[in-house]
Design a protein around this motif. Structure first.
Motif, PDB file in Angstrom:
ATOM      1  N   UNK A  30       0.882  -0.936   0.100  1.00  0.00           N
ATOM      2  CA  UNK A  30       0.025  -0.156  -0.052  1.00  0.00           C
ATOM      3  C   UNK A  30       0.892   1.187  -0.264  1.00  0.00           C
ATOM      4  N   UNK A  31       0.808   2.189  -0.921  1.00  0.00           N
ATOM      5  CA  UNK A  31       1.502   3.427  -0.832  1.00  0.00           C
ATOM      6  C   UNK A  31       1.388   4.227   0.530  1.00  0.00           C
ATOM      7  N   UNK A  51      -5.320  14.783  -0.203  1.00  0.00           N
ATOM      8  CA  UNK A  51      -4.779  13.539  -0.193  1.00  0.00           C
ATOM      9  C   UNK A  51      -3.738  13.355  -0.584  1.00  0.00           C
ATOM     10  N   UNK A  52      -2.330  13.474  -0.046  1.00  0.00           N
ATOM     11  CA  UNK A  52      -1.117  13.270  -0.736  1.00  0.00           C
ATOM     12  C   UNK A  52      -0.770  11.628  -0.688  1.00  0.00           C
ATOM     13  N   UNK A  53      -0.232  10.940  -1.689  1.00  0.00           N
ATOM     14  CA  UNK A  53       0.339   9.827  -1.472  1.00  0.00           C
ATOM     15  C   UNK A  53       1.613   9.515  -2.676  1.00  0.00           C
ATOM     16  N   UNK A  54       2.280   8.415  -1.998  1.00  0.00           N
ATOM     17  CA  UNK A  54       3.655   8.125  -2.571  1.00  0.00           C
ATOM     18  C   UNK A  54       3.623   6.507  -2.961  1.00  0.00           C
ATOM     19  N   UNK A  61       1.244  11.497  -5.791  1.00  0.00           N
ATOM     20  CA  UNK A  61      -0.047  11.867  -6.254  1.00  0.00           C
ATOM     21  C   UNK A  61      -0.769  12.778  -5.054  1.00  0.00           C
ATOM     22  N   UNK A  62      -1.268  13.962  -5.609  1.00  0.00           N
ATOM     23  CA  UNK A  62      -2.037  14.889  -4.555  1.00  0.00           C
ATOM     24  C   UNK A  62      -3.403  15.006  -5.111  1.00  0.00           C
TER      25      UNK A  62
END
Length: 313
Positions: A30-31, A51-54, A61-62
């Motif tokens: 899971x990122x 919602x930021x994710x890496x 991605x934001x």
């Protein structure tokens, strides 16, 4: 950097391809991700979500969207979830793409619910009930039908009957057999797959009415005081979630836990454990399965990565 409007997002991410691609994404980790939920200081009930994710080594991605429920009542009505999704190269931080936030939200949310149906629903369901006739309504219908092509009829229930009729007409224009359901309880008792996409703060689906083998998909309740199914649904069903993050923040789970109808240990798994084979999923033809689509930044990261690949970037 490339821009993707709503029409392009929908064209590049058909559910028959997006759901299997998301399933493949769940074969890995899971990122990393987080979320900031900012409420309107004027007390309108509106909210802005960041919602930021890496996804390590691949993409940052934001998602930035406003959640404005009253937009549906404007004249003319506009979407209640509007904004943008931005993706950046994970090696350099350089911007890669910006995509329409509403379209991305609809696509990823419906497809994650479709993934739950692909993993948990009975193998050959015929009747789908969609509870709620907002913007997500047509998308969850199409996603569940992509996950289970045996679905032959879609019924729509909404508190405001004309909206249910309008959504049914929209689906019929797409070649789908669809009709409005005048009575929710009757429709619940007949459905093989039920997908709830409302912002209800009171339970709508009565668990006692679920037929043996039914699959219940719960999407709309994303705040601590929201829920779409009652305690009986949690008692009767085998409960899964899309991920193990954020379970303690959604009323769909916290409220039945507080009432003693569900224990945290009763949640048997999530989409990651199902895809990776750590959980076998549905155990019998008559088992009732419940799938809570919690949402989260990881879904936006996965969907943006799939969009990037589909666009050939």
């Amino acid at each position: 950097m490339q821009m993707f409007d709503a029409e392009t997002v929908h064209r590049l991410l058909p559910y028959a391809e997006l759901i299997p691609a998301l399933q493949e994404m769940h074969e890995g980790e899971m990122p990393a991700g987080d979320g900031v939920y900012t409420e309107d200081p004027n007390g309108t009930g509106n909210m802005f979500v960041t919602l930021p994710g890496w996804l390590g080594g691949r993409l940052i991605v934001v998602k930035m969207v406003g959640v404005f429920p009253a937009n549906r009542d404007r004249d003319p009505p506009i979407g209640s979830v509007l904004g943008a999704v931005a993706a950046f190269d994970a090696e350099t931080g350089a911007p890669v793409l910006v995509a329409d936030g509403e379209a991305m939200t609809y696509r990823k949310t419906a497809a994650i619910s479709g993934l739950g149906t692909a993993l948990l629903a009975p193998p050959a369901p015929r009747d789908l009930l969609v509870v709620g006739a907002g913007g997500l309504g047509p998308h969850v219908a199409m996603a569940h039908m992509a996950a289970r092509p045996s679905i032959a009829r879609v019924r729509i229930w909404n508190r405001t009957a004309p909206r249910a009729e309008a959504l049914a007409a929209d689906l019929r224009s797409r070649g789908i057999e669809a009709e409005a359901a005048p009575d929710l309880d009757d429709a619940v008792a007949e459905a093989d797959v039920i997908s709830c996409v409302t912002m209800s703060r009171v339970p709508l689906v009565k668990g006692a009415l679920l037929k043996p083998g039914a699959h219940l998909d719960l999407v709309g309740s994303y705040l601590p005081d929201m829920r779409e199914a009652d305690d009986d649904a949690m008692r009767r069903g085998t409960v899964f979630t899309c991920c193990d993050r954020g379970r303690d923040e959604v009323g769909e789970l916290t409220l039945p836990v507080a009432a003693g109808a569900l224990a945290w240990d009763d949640i048997r798994g999530d989409a990651f454990s199902l895809v990776q084979g750590r959980d076998a999923g549905r155990a019998s033809e008559d088992e009732i399965t419940v799938y809570k689509n919690i949402g989260g930044a990881h879904q936006d990261v996965f969907t943006a990565a799939i969009l990037k690949q589909a666009a050939g970037l």
